[in-house]
Design a protein around this motif. Structure first.
Motif, PDB file in Angstrom:
ATOM      1  N   ALA A 137       0.841  -1.211   0.000  1.00  0.00           N
ATOM      2  CA  ALA A 137       0.000   0.000   0.000  1.00  0.00           C
ATOM      3  C   ALA A 137       0.870   1.254   0.000  1.00  0.00           C
ATOM      4  O   ALA A 137       0.433   2.318  -0.436  1.00  0.00           O
ATOM      5  CB  ALA A 137      -0.937  -0.015   1.206  1.00  0.00           C
ATOM      6  N   LEU A 138       2.107   1.121   0.490  1.00  0.00           N
ATOM      7  CA  LEU A 138       3.053   2.249   0.444  1.00  0.00           C
ATOM      8  C   LEU A 138       3.890   2.216  -0.832  1.00  0.00           C
ATOM      9  O   LEU A 138       4.814   3.002  -0.996  1.00  0.00           O
ATOM     10  CB  LEU A 138       3.981   2.204   1.667  1.00  0.00           C
ATOM     11  CG  LEU A 138       3.343   2.605   2.994  1.00  0.00           C
ATOM     12  CD1 LEU A 138       4.222   2.160   4.167  1.00  0.00           C
ATOM     13  CD2 LEU A 138       3.128   4.114   3.053  1.00  0.00           C
ATOM     14  N   ASP A 139       3.590   1.236  -1.698  1.00  0.00           N
ATOM     15  CA  ASP A 139       4.290   1.107  -2.979  1.00  0.00           C
ATOM     16  C   ASP A 139       5.763   0.768  -2.830  1.00  0.00           C
ATOM     17  O   ASP A 139       6.591   1.145  -3.669  1.00  0.00           O
ATOM     18  CB  ASP A 139       4.152   2.419  -3.775  1.00  0.00           C
ATOM     19  CG  ASP A 139       3.625   2.127  -5.160  1.00  0.00           C
ATOM     20  OD1 ASP A 139       3.320   0.950  -5.424  1.00  0.00           O
ATOM     21  OD2 ASP A 139       3.548   3.075  -5.960  1.00  0.00           O
ATOM     22  N   VAL A 140       6.109   0.076  -1.769  1.00  0.00           N
ATOM     23  CA  VAL A 140       7.491  -0.376  -1.594  1.00  0.00           C
ATOM     24  C   VAL A 140       7.726  -1.529  -2.565  1.00  0.00           C
ATOM     25  O   VAL A 140       6.881  -2.416  -2.693  1.00  0.00           O
ATOM     26  CB  VAL A 140       7.728  -0.856  -0.135  1.00  0.00           C
ATOM     27  CG1 VAL A 140       9.108  -1.498   0.017  1.00  0.00           C
ATOM     28  CG2 VAL A 140       7.568   0.318   0.830  1.00  0.00           C
ATOM     29  N   GLY A 141       8.854  -1.507  -3.260  1.00  0.00           N
ATOM     30  CA  GLY A 141       9.123  -2.585  -4.225  1.00  0.00           C
ATOM     31  C   GLY A 141      10.576  -2.627  -4.645  1.00  0.00           C
ATOM     32  O   GLY A 141      11.466  -2.133  -3.935  1.00  0.00           O
ATOM     33  N   GLU A 142      10.791  -3.210  -5.798  1.00  0.00           N
ATOM     34  CA  GLU A 142      12.115  -3.406  -6.398  1.00  0.00           C
ATOM     35  C   GLU A 142      12.985  -2.136  -6.272  1.00  0.00           C
ATOM     36  O   GLU A 142      12.501  -1.032  -6.565  1.00  0.00           O
ATOM     37  CB  GLU A 142      11.895  -3.707  -7.883  1.00  0.00           C
ATOM     38  CG  GLU A 142      12.975  -4.489  -8.567  1.00  0.00           C
ATOM     39  CD  GLU A 142      12.894  -5.977  -8.242  1.00  0.00           C
ATOM     40  OE1 GLU A 142      13.946  -6.535  -7.959  1.00  0.00           O
ATOM     41  OE2 GLU A 142      11.779  -6.543  -8.244  1.00  0.00           O
ATOM     42  N   GLY A 143      14.206  -2.298  -5.824  1.00  0.00           N
ATOM     43  CA  GLY A 143      15.132  -1.164  -5.745  1.00  0.00           C
ATOM     44  C   GLY A 143      15.048  -0.402  -4.426  1.00  0.00           C
ATOM     45  O   GLY A 143      15.911   0.428  -4.135  1.00  0.00           O
ATOM     46  N   ASP A 144      14.028  -0.678  -3.630  1.00  0.00           N
ATOM     47  CA  ASP A 144      13.868   0.023  -2.345  1.00  0.00           C
ATOM     48  C   ASP A 144      14.562  -0.754  -1.217  1.00  0.00           C
ATOM     49  O   ASP A 144      14.765  -1.971  -1.317  1.00  0.00           O
ATOM     50  CB  ASP A 144      12.380   0.155  -1.969  1.00  0.00           C
ATOM     51  CG  ASP A 144      11.635   1.059  -2.934  1.00  0.00           C
ATOM     52  OD1 ASP A 144      12.266   1.964  -3.511  1.00  0.00           O
ATOM     53  OD2 ASP A 144      10.423   0.849  -3.103  1.00  0.00           O
ATOM     54  N   GLU A 145      14.847  -0.031  -0.140  1.00  0.00           N
ATOM     55  CA  GLU A 145      15.359  -0.672   1.072  1.00  0.00           C
ATOM     56  C   GLU A 145      14.422  -0.361   2.236  1.00  0.00           C
ATOM     57  O   GLU A 145      13.856   0.739   2.314  1.00  0.00           O
ATOM     58  CB  GLU A 145      16.761  -0.136   1.410  1.00  0.00           C
ATOM     59  CG  GLU A 145      17.808  -0.548   0.387  1.00  0.00           C
ATOM     60  CD  GLU A 145      19.217  -0.074   0.731  1.00  0.00           C
ATOM     61  OE1 GLU A 145      20.150  -0.544   0.063  1.00  0.00           O
ATOM     62  OE2 GLU A 145      19.379   0.764   1.649  1.00  0.00           O
ATOM     63  N   VAL A 146      14.262  -1.338   3.108  1.00  0.00           N
ATOM     64  CA  VAL A 146      13.447  -1.158   4.319  1.00  0.00           C
ATOM     65  C   VAL A 146      14.315  -1.560   5.510  1.00  0.00           C
ATOM     66  O   VAL A 146      14.846  -2.674   5.551  1.00  0.00           O
ATOM     67  CB  VAL A 146      12.162  -2.020   4.268  1.00  0.00           C
ATOM     68  CG1 VAL A 146      11.369  -1.864   5.560  1.00  0.00           C
ATOM     69  CG2 VAL A 146      11.311  -1.649   3.057  1.00  0.00           C
ATOM     70  N   ILE A 147      14.456  -0.643   6.457  1.00  0.00           N
ATOM     71  CA  ILE A 147      15.288  -0.908   7.637  1.00  0.00           C
ATOM     72  C   ILE A 147      14.419  -1.552   8.713  1.00  0.00           C
ATOM     73  O   ILE A 147      13.335  -1.048   9.036  1.00  0.00           O
ATOM     74  CB  ILE A 147      15.905   0.400   8.167  1.00  0.00           C
ATOM     75  CG1 ILE A 147      16.827   1.001   7.088  1.00  0.00           C
ATOM     76  CG2 ILE A 147      16.670   0.158   9.468  1.00  0.00           C
ATOM     77  CD1 ILE A 147      17.302   2.413   7.411  1.00  0.00           C
ATOM     78  N   THR A 148      14.881  -2.667   9.222  1.00  0.00           N
ATOM     79  CA  THR A 148      14.123  -3.343  10.278  1.00  0.00           C
ATOM     80  C   THR A 148      15.069  -3.943  11.313  1.00  0.00           C
ATOM     81  O   THR A 148      16.284  -3.829  11.190  1.00  0.00           O
ATOM     82  CB  THR A 148      13.174  -4.407   9.666  1.00  0.00           C
ATOM     83  OG1 THR A 148      12.289  -4.873  10.691  1.00  0.00           O
ATOM     84  CG2 THR A 148      13.927  -5.595   9.091  1.00  0.00           C
ATOM     85  N   ALA A 149      14.499  -4.561  12.339  1.00  0.00           N
ATOM     86  CA  ALA A 149      15.292  -5.088  13.459  1.00  0.00           C
ATOM     87  C   ALA A 149      15.888  -6.448  13.106  1.00  0.00           C
ATOM     88  O   ALA A 149      15.227  -7.286  12.479  1.00  0.00           O
ATOM     89  CB  ALA A 149      14.411  -5.220  14.694  1.00  0.00           C
ATOM     90  N   ALA A 150      17.118  -6.668  13.552  1.00  0.00           N
ATOM     91  CA  ALA A 150      17.779  -7.952  13.303  1.00  0.00           C
ATOM     92  C   ALA A 150      17.197  -9.061  14.175  1.00  0.00           C
ATOM     93  O   ALA A 150      17.355 -10.236  13.882  1.00  0.00           O
ATOM     94  CB  ALA A 150      19.271  -7.824  13.561  1.00  0.00           C
ATOM     95  N   THR A 151      16.516  -8.677  15.267  1.00  0.00           N
ATOM     96  CA  THR A 151      15.911  -9.668  16.160  1.00  0.00           C
ATOM     97  C   THR A 151      14.403  -9.610  15.987  1.00  0.00           C
ATOM     98  O   THR A 151      13.763  -8.619  16.355  1.00  0.00           O
ATOM     99  CB  THR A 151      16.259  -9.349  17.633  1.00  0.00           C
ATOM    100  OG1 THR A 151      17.669  -9.326  17.774  1.00  0.00           O
ATOM    101  CG2 THR A 151      15.668 -10.395  18.578  1.00  0.00           C
ATOM    102  N   SER A 152      13.855 -10.630  15.357  1.00  0.00           N
ATOM    103  CA  SER A 152      12.396 -10.721  15.196  1.00  0.00           C
ATOM    104  C   SER A 152      12.078 -12.103  14.669  1.00  0.00           C
ATOM    105  O   SER A 152      12.969 -12.893  14.380  1.00  0.00           O
ATOM    106  CB  SER A 152      11.878  -9.665  14.206  1.00  0.00           C
ATOM    107  OG  SER A 152      10.459  -9.722  14.101  1.00  0.00           O
ATOM    108  N   PHE A 153      10.773 -12.365  14.529  1.00  0.00           N
ATOM    109  CA  PHE A 153      10.352 -13.552  13.798  1.00  0.00           C
ATOM    110  C   PHE A 153      10.628 -13.290  12.318  1.00  0.00           C
ATOM    111  O   PHE A 153      10.493 -12.154  11.845  1.00  0.00           O
ATOM    112  CB  PHE A 153       8.859 -13.807  14.055  1.00  0.00           C
ATOM    113  CG  PHE A 153       8.342 -15.037  13.364  1.00  0.00           C
ATOM    114  CD1 PHE A 153       8.876 -16.287  13.625  1.00  0.00           C
ATOM    115  CD2 PHE A 153       7.314 -14.949  12.444  1.00  0.00           C
ATOM    116  CE1 PHE A 153       8.405 -17.419  12.988  1.00  0.00           C
ATOM    117  CE2 PHE A 153       6.831 -16.072  11.795  1.00  0.00           C
ATOM    118  CZ  PHE A 153       7.381 -17.309  12.064  1.00  0.00           C
ATOM    119  N   PHE A 154      10.980 -14.333  11.579  1.00  0.00           N
ATOM    120  CA  PHE A 154      11.445 -14.188  10.201  1.00  0.00           C
ATOM    121  C   PHE A 154      10.425 -13.484   9.293  1.00  0.00           C
ATOM    122  O   PHE A 154      10.794 -12.835   8.311  1.00  0.00           O
ATOM    123  CB  PHE A 154      11.809 -15.579   9.647  1.00  0.00           C
ATOM    124  CG  PHE A 154      12.449 -15.562   8.284  1.00  0.00           C
ATOM    125  CD1 PHE A 154      13.410 -14.602   7.945  1.00  0.00           C
ATOM    126  CD2 PHE A 154      12.118 -16.512   7.335  1.00  0.00           C
ATOM    127  CE1 PHE A 154      14.016 -14.595   6.694  1.00  0.00           C
ATOM    128  CE2 PHE A 154      12.712 -16.512   6.082  1.00  0.00           C
ATOM    129  CZ  PHE A 154      13.664 -15.553   5.757  1.00  0.00           C
TER     130      PHE A 154
END
Ligand code: PLP
Length: 369
Positions: free
Chosen positions: A70-87
């Motif tokens: 819905a935010l149009d995230v796709g190819e070529g984009d990066e999303v920063i997230t936590a290294a500790t989480s469920f996969f």
């Protein structure tokens, strides 16, 4: 004594008549996919989360994917997230064609460290996805500030944090969009897979609603290529039945956690932590010790089930090696320490005082042996 890590049968026993009646309502109405029970849950869950919109979907993973799309995230984009989480947090990013970029986590809460997240922002960064892990909120204000300054979206993975508060506010709609899972073991669990997207943004809501049902904006008019992510009527009915109990269950979890924390402080483990700005709902009660594996074996021998959340930081998982993630193991010392030392003690609202006491005494016995 046997103490499971969670006891869903005990919860059903307490609600049996209500749950059975709700399932029967669905059978009688034949509203098996979406329908009035799901619509009622969407209204009530939006209100509970202090959000304007809720879109009920088939799982938490589906909710994450719809939020990203819905935010149009796709190819070529990066999303920063936590290294500790469920996969699933990383999987959803990968499904869109974007690249997950992993930030180290906070030593005390295991949630994303905002300073580490900031260092990872590039021209390709489209979103930051904090995870409110174990029922404890991530520190949202610094994340929201830096995201706003750089024009980046914030997507909350609240899949473990039903009813938690960040500085007095519910989670999910603090950024642009948030997601919940109602997997059966969650603080609010369905009787199968289920999830939800919550947002205050009408456009995101409309897009997620459309994508959930094959991209239709009217029957057989498919405006986008979407998914079959409809929530089942049975799950809506179970969630409607359980939602009025959620605050009471969370209260009991908090009482158990307070008891654990007070009793374990002097024992030789690091008890779970609650920041002074947080209202944690203890999806898990995570302790830390460098003798984790031996303690887990000792507890198992004594009839106490525990869990490890999670034994491998996401960027080190086998599935993540090709292509290898941007971060090096040395960039993630706190995530590595959580993976080495974390042990989740039994935690569910139906735990008896005797069971709580038995867990505490068994942990104490291990450290005094
Ligand atoms: C932090 C986190 N994110 C995402 C998910 C995915 O939710 P689901 O299992 O409903 O797809 C989970 C659920 O286990 C989770 O704990």
């Amino acid at each position: 004594m046997n103490v499971p890590i969670i006891d869903l049968k005990a919860q059903y026993a307490a609600l049996e008549a209500e749950i059975d009646a709700s399932l029967k309502r669905v059978c009688r109405s034949a509203a098996f996919a979406l329908g009035p029970e799901v619509e009622q849950f969407e209204r009530d869950w939006a209100a509970y989360c202090e959000a304007e919109h809720c879109i009920a979907v088939q799982s938490g993973t589906a909710a994450l994917l719809l939020a990203l799309r819905a935010l149009d995230v796709g190819e070529g984009d990066e999303v920063i997230t936590a290294a500790t989480s469920f996969f699933a947090t990383a999987e959803a990013i990968i499904y869109t064609g974007a690249r997950p970029v992993f930030a180290d986590v906070d030593r005390e809460t295991a949630c994303i460290d905002p300073a580490r997240a900031e260092e990872l922002i590039t021209g390709r960064t489209r979103a930051i996805m904090p995870v409110h892990l174990f029922g404890h909120p991530a520190d949202m204000d610094p994340l929201l500030e830096l995201a706003e300054a750089r024009g980046i979206a914030v997507i909350e993975d609240a899949c473990q944090a039903h009813g938690a508060l960040y500085k007095g506010r519910k989670l999910g709609a603090l950024g642009q969009v948030g997601t919940y899972s109602f997997y059966p073991t969650k603080n609010l669990g369905a009787y199968g897979d289920a999830g939800a997207v919550v947002t205050n943004d009408a456009e995101i809501a409309e897009c997620a609603r459309m994508l959930r049902n094959h991209g239709q904006n009217a029957r057989y008019h498919h405006a986008r290529v979407g998914y079959n992510y409809r929530m089942s009527g049975f799950q809506g009915a179970v969630l409607n039945t359980k939602l009025p109990h959620l605050d009471g269950w969370n209260k009991r979890r908090r009482a158990i956690a307070a008891h654990y924390s007070q009793a374990l402080a002097a024992v030789g483990v690091t008890p779970a932590y609650e920041a002074d700005w947080a209202f944690c709902v203890w999806h898990q009660y995570p302790i830390r010790t460098d003798r984790r594996d031996a303690l887990q074996a000792y507890l198992a021998e004594a009839g106490v089930s525990t869990g490890i959340h999670y034994p491998i930081p996401i960027p080190d998982l086998e599935a993540m090696q090709n292509p290898a993630p941007r971060c090096a193991p040395a960039d993630l010392p706190e995530a590595a320490a959580w993976a080495r030392e974390e042990l989740s003690l039994p935690m569910y609202a139906e735990m008896t005082d005797e069971q709580v006491e038995y867990v505490i005494e068994t942990v104490k016995a291990f450290f005094s042996a």
